[in-house]
Design a protein around this motif. Sequence first.
Motif, PDB file in Angstrom:
ATOM      1  N   ILE A 390       0.947  -1.375  -0.039  1.00 27.50           N
ATOM      2  CA  ILE A 390      -0.121   0.036   0.152  1.00 27.50           C
ATOM      3  C   ILE A 390       0.911   1.164   0.029  1.00 27.50           C
ATOM      4  CG2 ILE A 390      -1.719   1.399   1.493  1.00 27.50           C
ATOM      5  CD1 ILE A 390      -3.108  -1.291   2.045  1.00 27.50           C
ATOM      6  N   LYS A 391       1.959   1.332   0.801  1.00 33.21           N
ATOM      7  CA  LYS A 391       2.860   2.309   0.920  1.00 33.21           C
ATOM      8  C   LYS A 391       3.634   2.689  -0.525  1.00 33.21           C
ATOM      9  CE  LYS A 391       3.725   1.993   5.741  1.00 33.21           C
ATOM     10  NZ  LYS A 391       4.560   1.816   7.023  1.00 33.21           N
ATOM     11  N   GLU A 392       3.925   1.543  -1.070  1.00 32.30           N
ATOM     12  CA  GLU A 392       4.689   1.518  -2.170  1.00 32.30           C
ATOM     13  C   GLU A 392       3.902   2.159  -3.398  1.00 32.30           C
ATOM     14  OE1 GLU A 392       6.142  -2.295  -2.926  1.00 32.30           O
ATOM     15  OE2 GLU A 392       7.814  -2.118  -1.597  1.00 32.30           O
ATOM     16  N   LYS A 393       2.684   1.710  -3.339  1.00 30.51           N
ATOM     17  CA  LYS A 393       1.720   2.335  -4.399  1.00 30.51           C
ATOM     18  C   LYS A 393       1.516   3.805  -4.155  1.00 30.51           C
ATOM     19  CE  LYS A 393       0.943  -1.510  -6.671  1.00 30.51           C
ATOM     20  NZ  LYS A 393       1.481  -1.398  -8.107  1.00 30.51           N
ATOM     21  N   GLU A 394       1.413   4.247  -3.222  1.00 36.49           N
ATOM     22  CA  GLU A 394       1.115   5.774  -2.944  1.00 36.49           C
ATOM     23  C   GLU A 394       2.269   6.464  -3.550  1.00 36.49           C
ATOM     24  OE1 GLU A 394      -0.186   9.414  -2.084  1.00 36.49           O
ATOM     25  OE2 GLU A 394      -1.229   7.520  -2.321  1.00 36.49           O
ATOM     26  N   ASN A 395       3.835   6.053  -3.297  1.00 36.23           N
ATOM     27  CA  ASN A 395       4.865   6.624  -3.725  1.00 36.23           C
ATOM     28  C   ASN A 395       4.655   6.506  -5.339  1.00 36.23           C
ATOM     29  OD1 ASN A 395       5.967   7.180  -1.295  1.00 36.23           O
ATOM     30  ND2 ASN A 395       7.071   5.176  -1.248  1.00 36.23           N
ATOM     31  N   GLN A 396       4.269   5.341  -5.838  1.00 38.24           N
ATOM     32  CA  GLN A 396       4.044   5.321  -7.331  1.00 38.24           C
ATOM     33  C   GLN A 396       3.051   6.272  -7.824  1.00 38.24           C
ATOM     34  OE1 GLN A 396       3.242   1.217  -8.428  1.00 38.24           O
ATOM     35  NE2 GLN A 396       5.116   0.319  -7.647  1.00 38.24           N
ATOM     36  N   ARG A 397       2.204   6.428  -7.046  1.00 38.65           N
ATOM     37  CA  ARG A 397       1.109   7.410  -7.340  1.00 38.65           C
ATOM     38  C   ARG A 397       1.541   8.848  -7.892  1.00 38.65           C
ATOM     39  NH1 ARG A 397      -2.903  11.198  -5.866  1.00 38.65           N
ATOM     40  NH2 ARG A 397      -1.978  11.279  -3.892  1.00 38.65           N
ATOM     41  N   GLN A 398       2.567   9.238  -6.689  1.00 31.35           N
ATOM     42  CA  GLN A 398       3.010  10.585  -6.842  1.00 31.35           C
ATOM     43  C   GLN A 398       4.076  10.764  -7.896  1.00 31.35           C
ATOM     44  OE1 GLN A 398       2.399  13.355  -5.156  1.00 31.35           O
ATOM     45  NE2 GLN A 398       0.727  12.152  -3.909  1.00 31.35           N
ATOM     46  N   LYS A 399       4.953   9.689  -8.264  1.00 34.23           N
ATOM     47  CA  LYS A 399       5.795   9.543  -9.422  1.00 34.23           C
ATOM     48  C   LYS A 399       4.911   9.805 -10.638  1.00 34.23           C
ATOM     49  CE  LYS A 399       9.609   6.823  -7.131  1.00 34.23           C
ATOM     50  NZ  LYS A 399      10.092   5.668  -7.197  1.00 34.23           N
ATOM     51  N   ALA A 400       4.025   8.946 -10.744  1.00 31.44           N
ATOM     52  CA  ALA A 400       3.253   9.002 -11.831  1.00 31.44           C
ATOM     53  C   ALA A 400       2.409  10.353 -12.265  1.00 31.44           C
ATOM     54  CB  ALA A 400       2.015   8.148 -11.725  1.00 31.44           C
ATOM     55  N   LEU A 401       2.171  11.030 -11.147  1.00 33.28           N
ATOM     56  CA  LEU A 401       1.520  12.401 -11.382  1.00 33.28           C
ATOM     57  C   LEU A 401       2.479  13.355 -11.873  1.00 33.28           C
ATOM     58  CD1 LEU A 401      -0.887  12.367  -8.447  1.00 33.28           C
ATOM     59  CD2 LEU A 401      -1.524  12.091 -10.864  1.00 33.28           C
ATOM     60  N   ASN A 402       3.764  13.276 -11.304  1.00 33.82           N
ATOM     61  CA  ASN A 402       4.727  14.055 -11.751  1.00 33.82           C
ATOM     62  C   ASN A 402       5.143  13.963 -13.182  1.00 33.82           C
ATOM     63  OD1 ASN A 402       5.095  15.165  -9.164  1.00 33.82           O
ATOM     64  ND2 ASN A 402       6.571  13.928  -8.321  1.00 33.82           N
ATOM     65  N   MET A 403       5.225  12.597 -13.352  1.00 35.25           N
ATOM     66  CA  MET A 403       5.343  12.318 -14.842  1.00 35.25           C
ATOM     67  C   MET A 403       4.615  12.756 -15.998  1.00 35.25           C
ATOM     68  SD  MET A 403       6.182   8.436 -16.395  1.00 35.25           S
ATOM     69  CE  MET A 403       4.727   7.840 -15.743  1.00 35.25           C
ATOM     70  N   VAL A 404       3.020  12.758 -15.425  1.00 33.78           N
ATOM     71  CA  VAL A 404       1.997  13.338 -16.112  1.00 33.78           C
ATOM     72  C   VAL A 404       2.416  14.884 -16.565  1.00 33.78           C
ATOM     73  CG1 VAL A 404      -0.412  14.050 -16.400  1.00 33.78           C
ATOM     74  CG2 VAL A 404       0.409  11.860 -15.590  1.00 33.78           C
ATOM     75  N   GLU A 405       2.768  15.564 -15.615  1.00 31.79           N
ATOM     76  CA  GLU A 405       3.109  16.850 -15.649  1.00 31.79           C
ATOM     77  C   GLU A 405       4.134  17.274 -16.702  1.00 31.79           C
ATOM     78  OE1 GLU A 405       1.868  20.704 -14.625  1.00 31.79           O
ATOM     79  OE2 GLU A 405       1.178  19.092 -13.829  1.00 31.79           O
ATOM     80  N   MET A 406       5.114  16.389 -16.629  1.00 28.46           N
ATOM     81  CA  MET A 406       6.316  16.605 -17.511  1.00 28.46           C
ATOM     82  C   MET A 406       5.799  16.364 -18.833  1.00 28.46           C
ATOM     83  SD  MET A 406       9.956  14.465 -17.255  1.00 28.46           S
ATOM     84  CE  MET A 406       8.889  13.227 -17.926  1.00 28.46           C
ATOM     85  N   LEU A 407       5.269  15.198 -18.961  1.00 27.30           N
ATOM     86  CA  LEU A 407       5.027  14.628 -20.420  1.00 27.30           C
ATOM     87  C   LEU A 407       4.025  15.559 -21.039  1.00 27.30           C
ATOM     88  CD1 LEU A 407       5.022  10.822 -19.755  1.00 27.30           C
ATOM     89  CD2 LEU A 407       6.565  12.059 -21.231  1.00 27.30           C
ATOM     90  N   SER A 408       3.152  15.960 -20.226  1.00 22.19           N
ATOM     91  CA  SER A 408       2.105  17.293 -20.648  1.00 22.19           C
ATOM     92  C   SER A 408       2.765  18.196 -21.186  1.00 22.19           C
ATOM     93  CB  SER A 408       1.251  17.354 -19.569  1.00 22.19           C
ATOM     94  OG  SER A 408       0.423  16.211 -19.437  1.00 22.19           O
ATOM     95  N   ASP A 409       3.586  18.882 -20.620  1.00 25.75           N
ATOM     96  CA  ASP A 409       4.229  20.127 -21.047  1.00 25.75           C
ATOM     97  C   ASP A 409       5.228  19.861 -22.220  1.00 25.75           C
ATOM     98  OD1 ASP A 409       3.291  21.385 -18.660  1.00 25.75           O
ATOM     99  OD2 ASP A 409       5.253  21.226 -17.671  1.00 25.75           O
ATOM    100  N   ARG A 410       5.867  18.771 -22.238  1.00 25.46           N
ATOM    101  CA  ARG A 410       6.612  18.459 -23.658  1.00 25.46           C
ATOM    102  C   ARG A 410       5.836  18.162 -24.540  1.00 25.46           C
ATOM    103  NH1 ARG A 410       9.846  13.163 -22.730  1.00 25.46           N
ATOM    104  NH2 ARG A 410      10.942  14.085 -20.930  1.00 25.46           N
ATOM    105  N   SER A 411       4.506  17.621 -24.369  1.00 26.94           N
ATOM    106  CA  SER A 411       3.755  17.400 -25.615  1.00 26.94           C
ATOM    107  C   SER A 411       3.015  18.658 -26.082  1.00 26.94           C
ATOM    108  CB  SER A 411       2.645  16.370 -25.286  1.00 26.94           C
ATOM    109  OG  SER A 411       3.020  15.246 -24.935  1.00 26.94           O
ATOM    110  N   ASN A 412       2.751  19.614 -25.138  1.00 30.03           N
ATOM    111  CA  ASN A 412       2.307  20.763 -25.422  1.00 30.03           C
ATOM    112  C   ASN A 412       3.347  21.585 -26.277  1.00 30.03           C
ATOM    113  OD1 ASN A 412       0.066  22.644 -25.299  1.00 30.03           O
ATOM    114  ND2 ASN A 412       1.078  23.913 -23.527  1.00 30.03           N
ATOM    115  N   LEU A 413       4.473  21.701 -26.185  1.00 35.39           N
ATOM    116  CA  LEU A 413       5.609  22.488 -26.838  1.00 35.39           C
ATOM    117  C   LEU A 413       5.384  21.693 -28.391  1.00 35.39           C
ATOM    118  CD1 LEU A 413       8.577  22.581 -24.469  1.00 35.39           C
ATOM    119  CD2 LEU A 413       7.065  24.427 -25.373  1.00 35.39           C
TER     120      LEU A 413
END
Length: 713
Positions: A390-413
């Motif tokens: 359960i704890k590991e999955k919460e860490n994965q969730r935060q990493k995934a959300l950060n990745m979304v932000e990064m990839l979205s900005d890159r795709s927007n450009l």
Amino acid sequence: MESKQNLEHTFSQFNEAREMLAKQFYDLIGLIANHVFSGNLIPDAQNVLEEIHKQNNMAEAEKNVLKHLYFYSSHLQSSKFLLGVLGRFKSGKSTLLNAIAGEEISPMDTRISTGVLNFTFWQEKEECKVVFDSGQEMSIPVSEKAFYVDYRHNPDNEKGIHSVRHGSPYLKLQPEIIFVDTPGLEAVNRIHEEITLDFVAQCHAAIVVSCYPPFGSTELEFYQRIKSSIPNIFLVQNLPGDKLGDWIKLEAQTLENLHKMSFYSLDKEAYPQGDVRSILNRIADSQDESALLKFKEIHKIHLYSLNARDAYEYLVGGKKDSPDKQGKIEESRFAKFQKELYDFLTQHKGAELVRDYQKKGKVILQELTRMIEGRQSLLRKNLTEIEKEIKEKENQRQKALNMVEMLSDRSNLKMISSYKALKSQILDQDLQKLIEELDKSYGEWNIFRLNKGQIKEIKARVNEFNRLFGQRFQEWVKEVQKVILEARDQIMANLENHGIFGKLELSGSFSQVSMGEISGAGYIDYGFGLAFHGGIAYILGSIAGGSGIALLGAGFAPVLIGAAIGLGVSIPLAKKCAPALESAKEFLSKIIKRPANSIFQNFRNNVKEKLDEIERAVLDTAMDNFKREVTENINEYFKLFSQRMEELKNKKSHGMTQKDCELECENLQNIVLQLQKIGEALDSKQVAEKVTTNEKVEGLFQGVKGYLKKFTT
């Protein structure tokens, strides 16, 4: 009647194959919902989608998996074949299409008849839509269909229509086919031919019709242009009754012409001696029908000769109740052609369709298997391992959300960069070329001196630009879709459950952008109308002197203009008093001069303004929607995981034994084995053979319902 029954039998075998495949996946909905996702779904419910929505014990991600199964099944059952009829105008295209359909679905006997793509098909609800070049759609009464399809009511496609689409339960059509009539080649406006060429690549089968004398250079050149897009083309020689007896000779001549244009090479194994001409001359002289058929089969050429008018008259027209109907249809050689056309659709294109769905089905089965195996893995963990997970999955969730932000900005450009390139191409190349051409021809002309023919030519050029604009815009949309899908795939690759992202789609803002508002002949109409009627308003205002009364000429009663003369009054007035305003045009041209290039420049500014609006609004909206949907899906996935982990943790804390876990794992493993069994049954060669040999397919799709009974009895 016998012929109709044979055609229905041809389609019944194909339908049986796809219905069994669709049913297999439909039955999985209840199995997965109730024995993997802990739902309480009634599989035989009247509205399965509504039943899925009502499952309170399921997370949205689980519901989405069930929706995938539902839509897979329903789309497979409702898919249709696209059948296009092409050829020169007045070749008998519409006559042949009406005969094939068995209904009057396309206009006949007008100067050019069909002026736009005309789609007709069976569906449960009556609906008729006009689709414009801009992408906009408009519903119309069926009674008005001819005003958009028939050339007489829409000469040179002045209305900027791409197609008219009519679905009806009242037309007795083969429900598996969408029948499409096309604008004639060599028509007055070359846009007709462009529409046809754009459409051809989408067809499952195309019929190229030629009237007597058959298949001249124009039609063969057209065939040469489209054969790479759609290799399976049926060539039809539509012969008059007095020439039908010479069909073998005429087909031999057409086959020789096809060889001269390098459409095929002589098969030297089948014909080791002689050349094409001598072989075909021998067939023609001997009237050897079987030898001609063999030659066509060896070289894979679908060439037919028939009399479309007779077929139409006895199937649809005034002779359909004639006692010698069946014999006359056979004499027209139409029945043989229609049967082989339908056999081709079901046995070749039908097999391709089933194979395509088999591939999609295997992907679904793999995802379901992975999901179930993940559940088994959790059941085998102890309480300490579950809490750690359960704890590991919460860490994965935060990493995934950060990745979304990064990839979205890159795709927007990437999207912004590609859009700027699109704008440059449209404004600096396509539109600049159009404006230069218009300026050269009409730029210095006084718009009040332009006649109807000249304005019509200007509008036609703008329509061509509009079509090119639409094509470039759609290509850019595909590029944007690719950018977003790449970003989505990168995110999916870093998560365990890929299936939950299936619902993501490109924001509707792109497809809803109105091309007509960005560019089009409508704007030119508006520009000329504004200038012309503005001048009329000025003249009328001067005559009226603000008193509100003006005389418009002999035969017209006084018309109330109003104290404030303006466009709001003058344009409706112009429609009512068109003859008087037309005569006033000559007067205006003498006292007011406005060069046409001012309209062209305004048009350019209008296009640029609309493109700027898209850049400001649509791009940001698309990426915001993407980020929001992906974020919601990620949170939903981890919410589902946490929920199921907490449930399992609670069960193990309150007496769930290792034996209970093993029993549930065993049940899940049985489901995995069943999914694998279905996957093995989806062997493309087996199903293709069943479709093409018209055999029953029940043997391929056994087990799901029987297996389901193990859980319900």
